[in-house]
Enzyme design. Structure first.
Site, PDB file in Angstrom:
ATOM      1  N   SER A  13       0.841  -1.197   0.000  1.00  0.00           N
ATOM      2  CA  SER A  13       0.000   0.000   0.000  1.00  0.00           C
ATOM      3  C   SER A  13       0.873   1.243   0.000  1.00  0.00           C
ATOM      4  O   SER A  13       1.608   1.494   0.975  1.00  0.00           O
ATOM      5  CB  SER A  13      -0.910   0.013   1.231  1.00  0.00           C
ATOM      6  OG  SER A  13      -1.423   1.322   1.392  1.00  0.00           O
ATOM      7  N   HIS A  38      -1.362  -1.280  -4.149  1.00  0.00           N
ATOM      8  CA  HIS A  38      -2.618  -0.966  -3.460  1.00  0.00           C
ATOM      9  C   HIS A  38      -2.682   0.557  -3.284  1.00  0.00           C
ATOM     10  O   HIS A  38      -1.772   1.172  -2.734  1.00  0.00           O
ATOM     11  CB  HIS A  38      -2.671  -1.683  -2.109  1.00  0.00           C
ATOM     12  CG  HIS A  38      -3.970  -1.534  -1.388  1.00  0.00           C
ATOM     13  ND1 HIS A  38      -5.101  -2.247  -1.714  1.00  0.00           N
ATOM     14  CD2 HIS A  38      -4.323  -0.737  -0.346  1.00  0.00           C
ATOM     15  CE1 HIS A  38      -6.090  -1.907  -0.904  1.00  0.00           C
ATOM     16  NE2 HIS A  38      -5.648  -0.986  -0.065  1.00  0.00           N
ATOM     17  N   ASP A  40      -4.798   3.653  -1.898  1.00  0.00           N
ATOM     18  CA  ASP A  40      -5.845   4.013  -0.926  1.00  0.00           C
ATOM     19  C   ASP A  40      -6.373   5.420  -1.153  1.00  0.00           C
ATOM     20  O   ASP A  40      -5.671   6.408  -0.905  1.00  0.00           O
ATOM     21  CB  ASP A  40      -5.266   3.933   0.492  1.00  0.00           C
ATOM     22  CG  ASP A  40      -5.087   2.502   0.956  1.00  0.00           C
ATOM     23  OD1 ASP A  40      -6.077   1.746   0.923  1.00  0.00           O
ATOM     24  OD2 ASP A  40      -3.965   2.146   1.351  1.00  0.00           O
ATOM     25  N   MET A  42      -8.766   8.329  -0.065  1.00  0.00           N
ATOM     26  CA  MET A  42      -9.521   8.811   1.101  1.00  0.00           C
ATOM     27  C   MET A  42      -9.998  10.233   0.859  1.00  0.00           C
ATOM     28  O   MET A  42      -9.249  11.052   0.300  1.00  0.00           O
ATOM     29  CB  MET A  42      -8.629   8.774   2.342  1.00  0.00           C
ATOM     30  CG  MET A  42      -8.040   7.401   2.604  1.00  0.00           C
ATOM     31  SD  MET A  42      -7.153   7.374   4.166  1.00  0.00           S
ATOM     32  CE  MET A  42      -6.416   5.745   4.111  1.00  0.00           C
ATOM     33  N   HIS A  72      -8.529   1.182  -3.833  1.00  0.00           N
ATOM     34  CA  HIS A  72      -9.417   0.987  -2.688  1.00  0.00           C
ATOM     35  C   HIS A  72     -10.071   2.332  -2.377  1.00  0.00           C
ATOM     36  O   HIS A  72      -9.427   3.229  -1.837  1.00  0.00           O
ATOM     37  CB  HIS A  72      -8.569   0.469  -1.512  1.00  0.00           C
ATOM     38  CG  HIS A  72      -9.310   0.361  -0.215  1.00  0.00           C
ATOM     39  ND1 HIS A  72      -8.670   0.152   0.989  1.00  0.00           N
ATOM     40  CD2 HIS A  72     -10.634   0.437   0.077  1.00  0.00           C
ATOM     41  CE1 HIS A  72      -9.565   0.101   1.962  1.00  0.00           C
ATOM     42  NE2 HIS A  72     -10.771   0.289   1.441  1.00  0.00           N
ATOM     43  N   MET A  74     -12.124   4.759  -0.403  1.00  0.00           N
ATOM     44  CA  MET A  74     -12.731   5.075   0.894  1.00  0.00           C
ATOM     45  C   MET A  74     -13.343   6.453   0.726  1.00  0.00           C
ATOM     46  O   MET A  74     -12.843   7.465   1.269  1.00  0.00           O
ATOM     47  CB  MET A  74     -11.657   5.037   1.995  1.00  0.00           C
ATOM     48  CG  MET A  74     -11.234   3.617   2.346  1.00  0.00           C
ATOM     49  SD  MET A  74      -9.646   3.532   3.201  1.00  0.00           S
ATOM     50  CE  MET A  74      -8.539   3.534   1.801  1.00  0.00           C
ATOM     51  N   MET A 143     -11.458  -5.539   5.760  1.00  0.00           N
ATOM     52  CA  MET A 143     -10.613  -4.624   6.536  1.00  0.00           C
ATOM     53  C   MET A 143     -10.306  -5.280   7.884  1.00  0.00           C
ATOM     54  O   MET A 143     -11.225  -5.712   8.587  1.00  0.00           O
ATOM     55  CB  MET A 143     -11.321  -3.292   6.797  1.00  0.00           C
ATOM     56  CG  MET A 143     -11.575  -2.415   5.581  1.00  0.00           C
ATOM     57  SD  MET A 143     -10.105  -2.017   4.617  1.00  0.00           S
ATOM     58  CE  MET A 143      -9.090  -1.167   5.841  1.00  0.00           C
ATOM     59  N   ASP A 181      -6.684  -6.270   4.621  1.00  0.00           N
ATOM     60  CA  ASP A 181      -6.041  -4.950   4.621  1.00  0.00           C
ATOM     61  C   ASP A 181      -6.038  -4.360   6.024  1.00  0.00           C
ATOM     62  O   ASP A 181      -7.109  -4.100   6.593  1.00  0.00           O
ATOM     63  CB  ASP A 181      -6.834  -4.045   3.658  1.00  0.00           C
ATOM     64  CG  ASP A 181      -6.224  -2.654   3.483  1.00  0.00           C
ATOM     65  OD1 ASP A 181      -5.162  -2.382   4.061  1.00  0.00           O
ATOM     66  OD2 ASP A 181      -6.844  -1.850   2.753  1.00  0.00           O
TER      67      ASP A 181
HETATM   68  C1  DX5 Z   1      -6.210   1.837   5.731  1.00  0.00           C
HETATM   69  C2  DX5 Z   1      -5.805   1.440   4.329  1.00  0.00           C
HETATM   70  C3  DX5 Z   1      -4.687   0.462   4.258  1.00  0.00           C
HETATM   71  C4  DX5 Z   1      -3.389   0.922   4.866  1.00  0.00           C
HETATM   72  C5  DX5 Z   1      -2.841  -0.261   5.582  1.00  0.00           C
HETATM   73  O1  DX5 Z   1      -7.408   2.516   5.670  1.00  0.00           O
HETATM   74  O2  DX5 Z   1      -6.904   0.875   3.628  1.00  0.00           O
HETATM   75  O3  DX5 Z   1      -4.490  -0.004   2.929  1.00  0.00           O
HETATM   76  O4  DX5 Z   1      -2.426   1.356   3.945  1.00  0.00           O
HETATM   77  O5  DX5 Z   1      -1.734   0.142   6.307  1.00  0.00           O
HETATM   78  P1  DX5 Z   1      -0.945  -0.850   7.250  1.00  0.00           P
HETATM   79  O6  DX5 Z   1      -0.469  -2.003   6.385  1.00  0.00           O
HETATM   80  O7  DX5 Z   1       0.177   0.005   7.747  1.00  0.00           O
HETATM   81  O8  DX5 Z   1      -1.869  -1.313   8.315  1.00  0.00           O
HETATM   82 ZN    ZN Z   2      -6.514  -0.084   1.643  1.00  0.00          ZN
END
Ligand code: DX5
Ligand code: ZN
Length: 226
Positions: A13, A38, A40, A42, A72, A74, A143, A181
Site C-alpha cells: 500500500s 494498493h 488508498d 480517502m 481501494h 474510501m 478490513m 487490509d
Molecule cells: C487503511 C488502508 C490500508 C493501509 C494499511 O485505511 O486501507 O491499505 O495502507 O496500512 P498498514 O499495512 O500500515 O496497516
Molecule cells: Zn486499503
C-alpha cells in the site's frame, strides 16, 4: 499443515510510501517482489483522512507502472470516481457498500468500465452485505483495521470472518480474490493466510522496512510454508 496451494499476491500500500517520490517508490516495491500496487483513496468524508485521486493514478501509469493497480475507494459517493479511476488506468476498483446508495449499479459501472470489481467490508460490517453480490465480484476485501490510517493494529476477529468469507467464496464456485487490509506484517501474515486470505495489503510493514526486498521475501517465505 495442509497445503492450500493458493495463488498468493502481495499488494504494497503506497499510503505509507514517500509521496514526494511516488513513482520511484512504486517501482521499488514491484522490483522487490510486490505483485500489485494498493492505492488508498480517502476523501475526508467517508474516512477522516485525505490522500490522492485519479490524477495520481494516471501519473503512475504515465511514469511507467505496468503492474495491476488495486484502487481501494474510501470515499462517498463512489460512482463518479469509479469512472474517473477506470479512465486513469485502475485495474481493480473496490468500494465500501455503505458508501453507495445502489451497490449493484456501482459494481456494474466498474465492470462496464473494463475493471475488476470488489467490495470492502469494515471490521464491524457483516458478510451478509456481499451475499447477493458475489456474482459481480472479482475481489472481496476484508478490513482488519478501521479504514483511514496506516500503521494500526490488526483486529483479531478478522480471522473468523476470513474463514467464513473463504467458505462463502468457495461455495459460490467463483474466482474471487479474498484480500485483507490493515495491520498485516510478519507477525499476522501467517494466520490470515491460514484463515483463507490470498491477497495481502501491507503498507507500513513494507515501506517502513529498510530493505523492501528483504521484507517481501520474508512474507513470501512464510506463505510458501502454508
Ligand atoms: C487503511 C488502508 C490500508 C493501509 C494499511 O485505511 O486501507 O491499505 O495502507 O496500512 P498498514 O499495512 O500500515 O496497516
Ligand atoms: Zn486499503
Amino acid at each position: 499443515m495442509q497445503n492450500l496451494k493458493r495463488d498468493y499476491k502481495i499488494a504494497p500500500s503506497i499510503l505509507s510510501a514517500d509521496f514526494a517520490r511516488l513513482g520511484e517508490e512504486a517501482d521499488a516495491v514491484l522490483a522487490a517482489g510486490g505483485d500489485m500496487i494498493h492505492f488508498d483513496v480517502m476523501d475526508n468524508h467517508y474516512v477522516p483522512n485525505l490522500t490522492f485521486g485519479p490524477m495520481v493514478c494516471k501519473a503512475l501509469r504515465k511514469y511507467g507502472i505496468k503492474a495491476p493497480i488495486d484502487v481501494h475507494l474510501m470515499v462517498e459517493p463512489v460512482d463518479d470516481l469509479i469512472e474517473q479511476f477506470a479512465e486513469a488506468g485502475a485495474s481493480y476498483i473496490t468500494f465500501h457498500p455503505e458508501a453507495s446508495k445502489h451497490v449493484d449499479r456501482s459494481l456494474q459501472l466498474i465492470e462496464n468500465a473494463g475493471c475488476k470489481a470488489g467490495l470492502v467490508l469494515n471490521p464491524a460490517s457483516s458478510l451478509e452485505l456481499v451475499k447477493y453480490s458475489l456474482e459481480r465480484l472479482d475481489m472481496l476485501l476484508l478490513m482488519s483495521v478501521n479504514p483511514g490510517f496506516g500503521g494500526q493494529k490488526f483486529i483479531p476477529s478478522t480471522l473468523d470472518k476470513l474463514r467464513a468469507a473463504r467458505e462463502m467464496i468457495d461455495a459460490s464456485g467463483k474466482d474471487i480474490r479474498l484480500e485483507v487490509d490493515g495491520g498485516i506484517n510478519l507477525e499476522t501474515l501467517h494466520s490470515v493466510a491460514e484463515a483463507g486470505a490470498d491477497t495481502f495489503v501491507a503498507g507500513s510493514a513494507i515501506f517502513n522496512a529498510a530493505d523492501y526486498r528483504e521484507v517481501i521475501g520474508a512474507m513470501r517465505a512464510q506463505l510458501a510454508e502454508i
